[in-house]
Design a protein around this motif. Structure first.
Motif, PDB file in Angstrom:
ATOM      1  N   ALA A  70       0.922  -0.572  -0.132  1.00 19.71           N
ATOM      2  CA  ALA A  70       0.188   0.342  -0.237  1.00 19.71           C
ATOM      3  C   ALA A  70       0.837   1.522  -0.254  1.00 19.71           C
ATOM      4  CB  ALA A  70      -0.960  -0.209   1.355  1.00 19.71           C
ATOM      5  N   ASP A  71       2.083   1.346   1.228  1.00 18.88           N
ATOM      6  CA  ASP A  71       2.889   2.486   0.742  1.00 18.88           C
ATOM      7  C   ASP A  71       3.482   2.803  -0.297  1.00 18.88           C
ATOM      8  OD1 ASP A  71       2.541   2.268   3.192  1.00 18.88           O
ATOM      9  OD2 ASP A  71       4.351   2.886   4.090  1.00 18.88           O
ATOM     10  N   ARG A  72       3.735   1.169  -1.352  1.00 17.79           N
ATOM     11  CA  ARG A  72       4.454   1.708  -2.623  1.00 17.79           C
ATOM     12  C   ARG A  72       3.851   2.251  -3.818  1.00 17.79           C
ATOM     13  NH1 ARG A  72       7.854  -3.762  -3.465  1.00 17.79           N
ATOM     14  NH2 ARG A  72       9.336  -3.817  -1.880  1.00 17.79           N
ATOM     15  N   VAL A  73       2.467   1.938  -3.672  1.00 18.65           N
ATOM     16  CA  VAL A  73       1.341   2.091  -4.705  1.00 18.65           C
ATOM     17  C   VAL A  73       1.328   4.427  -4.382  1.00 18.65           C
ATOM     18  CG1 VAL A  73      -1.045   1.732  -5.671  1.00 18.65           C
ATOM     19  CG2 VAL A  73       0.489  -0.060  -4.811  1.00 18.65           C
ATOM     20  N   GLN A  74       0.693   3.608  -2.422  1.00 12.76           N
ATOM     21  CA  GLN A  74       0.559   5.790  -2.297  1.00 12.76           C
ATOM     22  C   GLN A  74       1.131   6.342  -3.082  1.00 12.76           C
ATOM     23  OE1 GLN A  74      -2.910   6.519  -0.974  1.00 12.76           O
ATOM     24  NE2 GLN A  74      -1.477   8.869  -1.483  1.00 12.76           N
ATOM     25  N   ALA A  75       2.466   5.700  -2.658  1.00 14.23           N
ATOM     26  CA  ALA A  75       4.221   7.118  -3.389  1.00 14.23           C
ATOM     27  C   ALA A  75       3.831   7.197  -4.887  1.00 14.23           C
ATOM     28  CB  ALA A  75       5.321   6.110  -3.303  1.00 14.23           C
ATOM     29  N   ALA A  76       3.378   5.936  -5.557  1.00  9.40           N
ATOM     30  CA  ALA A  76       3.052   6.688  -7.394  1.00  9.40           C
ATOM     31  C   ALA A  76       1.738   7.456  -7.380  1.00  9.40           C
ATOM     32  CB  ALA A  76       3.200   4.635  -7.841  1.00  9.40           C
ATOM     33  N   VAL A  77       0.624   7.303  -6.695  1.00 15.76           N
ATOM     34  CA  VAL A  77      -0.483   7.960  -6.717  1.00 15.76           C
ATOM     35  C   VAL A  77      -0.338   9.507  -6.277  1.00 15.76           C
ATOM     36  CG1 VAL A  77      -2.455   8.549  -5.354  1.00 15.76           C
ATOM     37  CG2 VAL A  77      -2.148   6.166  -5.814  1.00 15.76           C
ATOM     38  N   ASP A  78       0.918   9.395  -5.674  1.00 18.47           N
ATOM     39  CA  ASP A  78       1.657  10.976  -5.352  1.00 18.47           C
ATOM     40  C   ASP A  78       2.509  11.045  -6.456  1.00 18.47           C
ATOM     41  OD1 ASP A  78       0.346  10.427  -2.697  1.00 18.47           O
ATOM     42  OD2 ASP A  78       2.255  10.073  -1.616  1.00 18.47           O
ATOM     43  N   LEU A  79       3.290  10.184  -6.525  1.00 16.71           N
ATOM     44  CA  LEU A  79       4.060  11.628  -8.035  1.00 16.71           C
ATOM     45  C   LEU A  79       3.087  11.541  -9.561  1.00 16.71           C
ATOM     46  CD1 LEU A  79       6.536   8.020  -8.717  1.00 16.71           C
ATOM     47  CD2 LEU A  79       7.219  11.117  -7.808  1.00 16.71           C
ATOM     48  N   TYR A  80       1.810  10.344  -9.516  1.00 24.07           N
ATOM     49  CA  TYR A  80       1.305  11.100 -10.591  1.00 24.07           C
ATOM     50  C   TYR A  80       0.060  12.196 -10.413  1.00 24.07           C
ATOM     51  CZ  TYR A  80      -2.789  10.186 -14.016  1.00 24.07           C
ATOM     52  OH  TYR A  80      -3.619  10.337 -14.830  1.00 24.07           O
ATOM     53  N   LYS A  81      -0.258  12.721  -8.954  1.00 27.49           N
ATOM     54  CA  LYS A  81      -0.669  13.904  -9.024  1.00 27.49           C
ATOM     55  C   LYS A  81      -0.010  15.110  -8.332  1.00 27.49           C
ATOM     56  CE  LYS A  81      -4.812  11.843  -6.945  1.00 27.49           C
ATOM     57  NZ  LYS A  81      -6.128  11.884  -4.918  1.00 27.49           N
ATOM     58  N   ASN A  82       1.447  14.933  -8.260  1.00 29.63           N
ATOM     59  CA  ASN A  82       2.132  15.790  -8.953  1.00 29.63           C
ATOM     60  C   ASN A  82       2.988  15.952  -9.709  1.00 29.63           C
ATOM     61  OD1 ASN A  82       2.392  16.854  -5.335  1.00 29.63           O
ATOM     62  ND2 ASN A  82       2.396  14.066  -5.396  1.00 29.63           N
ATOM     63  N   GLY A  83       2.453  15.374 -10.744  1.00 32.19           N
ATOM     64  CA  GLY A  83       3.163  15.818 -12.491  1.00 32.19           C
ATOM     65  C   GLY A  83       3.827  14.818 -12.302  1.00 32.19           C
ATOM     66  N   ARG A  84       5.038  13.964 -11.342  1.00 27.24           N
ATOM     67  CA  ARG A  84       5.790  13.930 -11.725  1.00 27.24           C
ATOM     68  C   ARG A  84       6.371  12.862 -12.707  1.00 27.24           C
ATOM     69  NH1 ARG A  84       9.619  17.663  -9.751  1.00 27.24           N
ATOM     70  NH2 ARG A  84       8.867  17.999  -7.954  1.00 27.24           N
ATOM     71  N   VAL A  85       4.985  11.837 -13.265  1.00 24.18           N
ATOM     72  CA  VAL A  85       4.861  10.889 -13.868  1.00 24.18           C
ATOM     73  C   VAL A  85       3.536  11.076 -14.622  1.00 24.18           C
ATOM     74  CG1 VAL A  85       6.602   9.154 -12.953  1.00 24.18           C
ATOM     75  CG2 VAL A  85       3.892   8.505 -12.138  1.00 24.18           C
ATOM     76  N   SER A  86       3.335  10.039 -16.264  1.00 19.59           N
ATOM     77  CA  SER A  86       1.941  10.648 -16.361  1.00 19.59           C
ATOM     78  C   SER A  86       1.044   8.626 -16.585  1.00 19.59           C
ATOM     79  CB  SER A  86       2.038  10.786 -17.838  1.00 19.59           C
ATOM     80  OG  SER A  86       3.414  10.384 -18.995  1.00 19.59           O
ATOM     81  N   LYS A  87       2.107   7.729 -16.587  1.00 17.71           N
ATOM     82  CA  LYS A  87       2.024   6.490 -16.411  1.00 17.71           C
ATOM     83  C   LYS A  87       2.457   6.228 -14.809  1.00 17.71           C
ATOM     84  CE  LYS A  87      -0.452   5.650 -20.531  1.00 17.71           C
ATOM     85  NZ  LYS A  87      -1.599   6.095 -20.790  1.00 17.71           N
ATOM     86  N   ILE A  88       1.762   4.453 -14.834  1.00 16.34           N
ATOM     87  CA  ILE A  88       1.934   3.812 -14.066  1.00 16.34           C
ATOM     88  C   ILE A  88       1.804   2.486 -14.048  1.00 16.34           C
ATOM     89  CG2 ILE A  88       2.055   2.673 -11.296  1.00 16.34           C
ATOM     90  CD1 ILE A  88       0.335   5.332 -10.319  1.00 16.34           C
TER      91      ILE A  88
END
Length: 218
Positions: A70-88
């Protein structure tokens, strides 16, 4: 002569034992040193990348993600929402119909507002090596930010970079958040896993369990 031979044997055993004990630590330190400039622990410092790769970390019997996952996925969610990535890319173990890490990861991310079209699933990421191999060969990823706990991050970054992905890593908290006995186990296992990683990426280069045709990111 007998005493000298016995002493030489004792010295030889001592040297071999010291090497056997120290070599894993030396190799682990090498992996950490080689990836030192590519590992981050602050989302705000992560350079923009086209995709985040999230590694599986277990699910409970009800199909929900473990706290580490869950922590890993949440970090990816945060990356996406902060515009750091466009795909996961979510990569994990779906070796049986009753065990599906990537489905749990997808549900978690979608439940926190990540659109389904931004998520690609790799159901055959049975190990860090296989996940990195398939990310490059099946999904065509050449640049990525890897998301995992800090203890695992050096090996993940090292493996993916050696497999042809210009990877940086975002490490999520582990020591101080999870039980000390669990972290001691994971840290010890990671030292041994580092030896296996070096053997795989530099010597044997085995094909993953499943390869298949090129898919690209959906």
């Amino acid at each position: 002569m007998l005493w000298t031979a016995w002493l030489d044997w004792r010295i030889g055993v001592a040297v071999a034992t010291a090497i056997a004990l120290l070599l894993p630590l030396i190799l682990s330190s090498y992996i950490r040193l080689a990836t030192r400039g590519d590992r981050y622990y602050d989302l705000d410092l992560i350079p923009n990348q086209p995709v985040a790769i999230v590694f599986g970390a277990g699910v409970w019997e009800d199909g929900s993600p473990t706290p580490m996952l869950a922590d890993r996925v949440q970090a990816a969610v945060d990356l996406y929402k902060n515009g750091r990535v466009s795909k996961i890319l979510m990569t994990g173990d779906n070796s049986t119909p009753h065990y599906n890490e990537v489905a749990a990861m997808q549900r978690y991310a979608e439940g926190r507002g990540i659109p389904r079209e931004a998520i690609t699933l790799d159901y055959a990421g049975f190990s860090t090596y296989e996940s990195c191999y398939r990310a490059r060969e099946i999904f065509g990823i050449t640049h990525a930010v890897l998301v995992t706990q800090r203890f695992h991050l050096p090996r993940a970054v090292y493996t993916c970079r050696t497999m042809g992905i210009e990877a940086v890593g975002l490490g999520t908290p582990d020591w101080g958040k999870f039980r000390d006995d669990s972290m001691r186990y994971y840290s010890f296992r990671e030292v041994l896993a580092g030896i296996k990683a070096l053997w795989e990426v530099h010597i044997t280069r085995p094909r993953p369990t499943f390869l298949g045709p090129f898919e690209g990111l959906s």
